[in-house]
Design a protein around this motif. Structure first.
Motif, PDB file in Angstrom:
ATOM      1  N   PHE A  44       0.823  -1.204   0.000  1.00 46.99           N
ATOM      2  CA  PHE A  44       0.000   0.000   0.000  1.00 46.99           C
ATOM      3  C   PHE A  44       0.863   1.262   0.000  1.00 46.99           C
ATOM      4  O   PHE A  44       0.566   2.227  -0.704  1.00 46.99           O
ATOM      5  CB  PHE A  44      -0.932  -0.036   1.207  1.00 46.99           C
ATOM      6  N   LEU A  45       1.947   1.266   0.781  1.00 41.45           N
ATOM      7  CA  LEU A  45       2.841   2.424   0.793  1.00 41.45           C
ATOM      8  C   LEU A  45       3.545   2.591  -0.549  1.00 41.45           C
ATOM      9  O   LEU A  45       3.761   3.716  -1.010  1.00 41.45           O
ATOM     10  CB  LEU A  45       3.862   2.301   1.922  1.00 41.45           C
ATOM     11  N   ALA A  46       3.900   1.490  -1.180  1.00 32.58           N
ATOM     12  CA  ALA A  46       4.544   1.573  -2.496  1.00 32.58           C
ATOM     13  C   ALA A  46       3.578   2.149  -3.536  1.00 32.58           C
ATOM     14  O   ALA A  46       3.985   2.952  -4.384  1.00 32.58           O
ATOM     15  CB  ALA A  46       5.040   0.202  -2.926  1.00 32.58           C
ATOM     16  N   THR A  47       2.311   1.772  -3.465  1.00 35.72           N
ATOM     17  CA  THR A  47       1.348   2.335  -4.415  1.00 35.72           C
ATOM     18  C   THR A  47       1.157   3.828  -4.174  1.00 35.72           C
ATOM     19  O   THR A  47       0.894   4.579  -5.111  1.00 35.72           O
ATOM     20  CB  THR A  47      -0.016   1.628  -4.341  1.00 35.72           C
ATOM     21  N   GLY A  48       1.308   4.263  -2.926  1.00 37.37           N
ATOM     22  CA  GLY A  48       1.233   5.695  -2.635  1.00 37.37           C
ATOM     23  C   GLY A  48       2.356   6.462  -3.308  1.00 37.37           C
ATOM     24  O   GLY A  48       2.150   7.555  -3.836  1.00 37.37           O
ATOM     25  N   VAL A  93      18.960  13.409  -4.707  1.00 36.23           N
ATOM     26  CA  VAL A  93      19.047  12.087  -5.334  1.00 36.23           C
ATOM     27  C   VAL A  93      19.409  11.033  -4.287  1.00 36.23           C
ATOM     28  O   VAL A  93      18.872   9.920  -4.294  1.00 36.23           O
ATOM     29  CB  VAL A  93      20.059  12.099  -6.502  1.00 36.23           C
ATOM     30  N   GLY A  94      20.299  11.388  -3.364  1.00 39.20           N
ATOM     31  CA  GLY A  94      20.651  10.458  -2.286  1.00 39.20           C
ATOM     32  C   GLY A  94      19.457  10.119  -1.412  1.00 39.20           C
ATOM     33  O   GLY A  94      19.258   8.958  -1.031  1.00 39.20           O
ATOM     34  N   LEU A  95      18.641  11.122  -1.094  1.00 39.45           N
ATOM     35  CA  LEU A  95      17.429  10.876  -0.309  1.00 39.45           C
ATOM     36  C   LEU A  95      16.451   9.986  -1.068  1.00 39.45           C
ATOM     37  O   LEU A  95      15.805   9.112  -0.482  1.00 39.45           O
ATOM     38  CB  LEU A  95      16.755  12.201   0.051  1.00 39.45           C
ATOM     39  N   MET A  96      16.353  10.205  -2.382  1.00 41.98           N
ATOM     40  CA  MET A  96      15.438   9.393  -3.181  1.00 41.98           C
ATOM     41  C   MET A  96      15.895   7.937  -3.212  1.00 41.98           C
ATOM     42  O   MET A  96      15.088   7.019  -3.060  1.00 41.98           O
ATOM     43  CB  MET A  96      15.337   9.933  -4.607  1.00 41.98           C
ATOM     44  N   ILE A  97      17.192   7.718  -3.386  1.00 40.42           N
ATOM     45  CA  ILE A  97      17.715   6.348  -3.406  1.00 40.42           C
ATOM     46  C   ILE A  97      17.555   5.705  -2.029  1.00 40.42           C
ATOM     47  O   ILE A  97      17.169   4.539  -1.915  1.00 40.42           O
ATOM     48  CB  ILE A  97      19.180   6.344  -3.874  1.00 40.42           C
ATOM     49  N   ALA A  98      17.824   6.470  -0.969  1.00 43.53           N
ATOM     50  CA  ALA A  98      17.683   5.938   0.393  1.00 43.53           C
ATOM     51  C   ALA A  98      16.237   5.564   0.696  1.00 43.53           C
ATOM     52  O   ALA A  98      15.982   4.643   1.475  1.00 43.53           O
ATOM     53  CB  ALA A  98      18.189   6.960   1.406  1.00 43.53           C
ATOM     54  N   SER A  99      15.289   6.256   0.074  1.00 41.29           N
ATOM     55  CA  SER A  99      13.884   5.938   0.337  1.00 41.29           C
ATOM     56  C   SER A  99      13.480   4.596  -0.258  1.00 41.29           C
ATOM     57  O   SER A  99      12.476   4.020   0.144  1.00 41.29           O
ATOM     58  CB  SER A  99      12.976   7.042  -0.203  1.00 41.29           C
ATOM     59  N   LEU A 100      14.242   4.075  -1.200  1.00 44.10           N
ATOM     60  CA  LEU A 100      13.911   2.790  -1.818  1.00 44.10           C
ATOM     61  C   LEU A 100      14.507   1.600  -1.074  1.00 44.10           C
ATOM     62  O   LEU A 100      14.064   0.467  -1.263  1.00 44.10           O
ATOM     63  CB  LEU A 100      14.403   2.774  -3.268  1.00 44.10           C
ATOM     64  N   LEU A 101      15.511   1.820  -0.250  1.00 47.99           N
ATOM     65  CA  LEU A 101      16.228   0.716   0.391  1.00 47.99           C
ATOM     66  C   LEU A 101      15.360  -0.194   1.257  1.00 47.99           C
ATOM     67  O   LEU A 101      15.515  -1.419   1.192  1.00 47.99           O
ATOM     68  CB  LEU A 101      17.408   1.258   1.190  1.00 47.99           C
ATOM     69  N   PRO A 102      14.431   0.306   2.085  1.00 46.94           N
ATOM     70  CA  PRO A 102      13.610  -0.622   2.881  1.00 46.94           C
ATOM     71  C   PRO A 102      12.771  -1.573   2.030  1.00 46.94           C
ATOM     72  O   PRO A 102      12.550  -2.718   2.417  1.00 46.94           O
ATOM     73  CB  PRO A 102      12.715   0.298   3.711  1.00 46.94           C
ATOM     74  N   TYR A 103      12.332  -1.140   0.868  1.00 44.21           N
ATOM     75  CA  TYR A 103      11.546  -2.021   0.006  1.00 44.21           C
ATOM     76  C   TYR A 103      12.408  -3.163  -0.529  1.00 44.21           C
ATOM     77  O   TYR A 103      11.958  -4.298  -0.637  1.00 44.21           O
ATOM     78  CB  TYR A 103      10.922  -1.229  -1.141  1.00 44.21           C
ATOM     79  N   TYR A 104      13.654  -2.850  -0.857  1.00 46.72           N
ATOM     80  CA  TYR A 104      14.556  -3.906  -1.308  1.00 46.72           C
ATOM     81  C   TYR A 104      14.917  -4.849  -0.164  1.00 46.72           C
ATOM     82  O   TYR A 104      15.122  -6.038  -0.368  1.00 46.72           O
ATOM     83  CB  TYR A 104      15.815  -3.318  -1.948  1.00 46.72           C
ATOM     84  N   TYR A 105      14.985  -4.325   1.041  1.00 44.55           N
ATOM     85  CA  TYR A 105      15.234  -5.173   2.206  1.00 44.55           C
ATOM     86  C   TYR A 105      14.091  -6.175   2.388  1.00 44.55           C
ATOM     87  O   TYR A 105      14.320  -7.362   2.630  1.00 44.55           O
ATOM     88  CB  TYR A 105      15.403  -4.314   3.458  1.00 44.55           C
ATOM     89  N   VAL A 106      12.862  -5.703   2.252  1.00 44.53           N
ATOM     90  CA  VAL A 106      11.704  -6.593   2.368  1.00 44.53           C
ATOM     91  C   VAL A 106      11.722  -7.628   1.252  1.00 44.53           C
ATOM     92  O   VAL A 106      11.501  -8.821   1.484  1.00 44.53           O
ATOM     93  CB  VAL A 106      10.385  -5.786   2.347  1.00 44.53           C
ATOM     94  N   LEU A 107      12.004  -7.190   0.042  1.00 46.80           N
ATOM     95  CA  LEU A 107      12.058  -8.109  -1.094  1.00 46.80           C
ATOM     96  C   LEU A 107      13.134  -9.171  -0.878  1.00 46.80           C
ATOM     97  O   LEU A 107      12.894 -10.367  -1.070  1.00 46.80           O
ATOM     98  CB  LEU A 107      12.329  -7.325  -2.377  1.00 46.80           C
ATOM     99  N   PHE A 108      14.317  -8.751  -0.459  1.00 46.19           N
ATOM    100  CA  PHE A 108      15.416  -9.680  -0.198  1.00 46.19           C
ATOM    101  C   PHE A 108      15.046 -10.656   0.912  1.00 46.19           C
ATOM    102  O   PHE A 108      15.314 -11.854   0.818  1.00 46.19           O
ATOM    103  CB  PHE A 108      16.672  -8.883   0.178  1.00 46.19           C
ATOM    104  N   LEU A 125       9.782   1.912   6.966  1.00 47.31           N
ATOM    105  CA  LEU A 125       8.900   2.234   5.842  1.00 47.31           C
ATOM    106  C   LEU A 125       8.305   3.632   5.972  1.00 47.31           C
ATOM    107  O   LEU A 125       8.165   4.349   4.975  1.00 47.31           O
ATOM    108  CB  LEU A 125       7.798   1.184   5.714  1.00 47.31           C
ATOM    109  N   ILE A 126       7.965   4.029   7.175  1.00 46.65           N
ATOM    110  CA  ILE A 126       7.461   5.393   7.373  1.00 46.65           C
ATOM    111  C   ILE A 126       8.566   6.401   7.078  1.00 46.65           C
ATOM    112  O   ILE A 126       8.348   7.405   6.394  1.00 46.65           O
ATOM    113  CB  ILE A 126       6.906   5.565   8.800  1.00 46.65           C
ATOM    114  N   LEU A 127       9.771   6.121   7.571  1.00 40.36           N
ATOM    115  CA  LEU A 127      10.909   6.989   7.281  1.00 40.36           C
ATOM    116  C   LEU A 127      11.188   7.037   5.786  1.00 40.36           C
ATOM    117  O   LEU A 127      11.510   8.090   5.236  1.00 40.36           O
ATOM    118  CB  LEU A 127      12.146   6.499   8.037  1.00 40.36           C
ATOM    119  N   SER A 128      11.022   5.907   5.120  1.00 43.05           N
ATOM    120  CA  SER A 128      11.231   5.842   3.678  1.00 43.05           C
ATOM    121  C   SER A 128      10.276   6.774   2.935  1.00 43.05           C
ATOM    122  O   SER A 128      10.677   7.489   2.018  1.00 43.05           O
ATOM    123  CB  SER A 128      11.042   4.404   3.209  1.00 43.05           C
TER     124      SER A 128
END
Length: 157
Positions: A44-48, A93-108, A125-128
């Motif tokens: 749901f957060l990813a769709t947001g 750009v660094g903030l944008m890339i950092a916001s994606l890291l928790p999703y990759y952690y969940v996927l991994f 995820l909220i911080l992301s």
């Protein structure tokens, strides 16, 4: 700004992009399994985020500047239209890339069946989401314009 279907769809999408935060705050009070609620929250957060990016592309630079002006008026500061510095661009750009890291952690973790600590994951995820919104504001209106042009068809319609 033309109030055609792009405008109305963009308004709906930008409104929807804030809905996951409200639903996410109510998840602990709903009697659902933690694993199911965690999976639901991530999706749901990813769709947001996708809705927010799509709304930015549909509404364009003028609307984003208007939103930024209204947001900055809260702090009595008007946004400048000058170009952002290289350092500010790199931070955004660094903030944008950092916001994606928790999703990759969940996927991994899901791929390799690793245990997830849902308390830490929820905070991450909220911080992301907050990092993503901050990165969009940090990158400025020129970035919004370039992002919008990614979706423009160069040929005749």
């Amino acid at each position: 700004m033309n109030k055609d279907w792009k405008y109305y769809l963009g308004i709906i999408l930008i409104s929807y992009s804030f809905l996951p935060f409200l639903v996410f705050a109510m998840l602990p009070f709903i009697d659902v399994d933690i694993a199911k609620s965690g999976t639901f929250a991530v999706i749901f957060l990813a769709t947001g985020e996708v809705a927010f990016l799509s709304a930015a592309a549909l509404l364009g630079k003028e609307f984003i500047l208007l939103m930024k002006t209204r947001f900055m008026s809260i702090f009595k500061k008007t946004p400048s239209l000058k170009r952002i510095s290289r350092t500010r661009h790199r931070i955004g750009v660094g903030l944008m890339i950092a916001s994606l890291l928790p999703y990759y952690y969940v996927l991994f973790s899901e791929i390799f069946f690793l245990p997830l600590d849902h308390g830490i994951l929820t905070g991450a995820l909220i911080l992301s989401e907050l990092l993503f919104m901050t990165s969009m504001l940090t990158l400025g209106s020129q970035f919004w314009d370039r992002l919008k042009h990614l979706f423009d068809w160069p040929g005749a319609e």
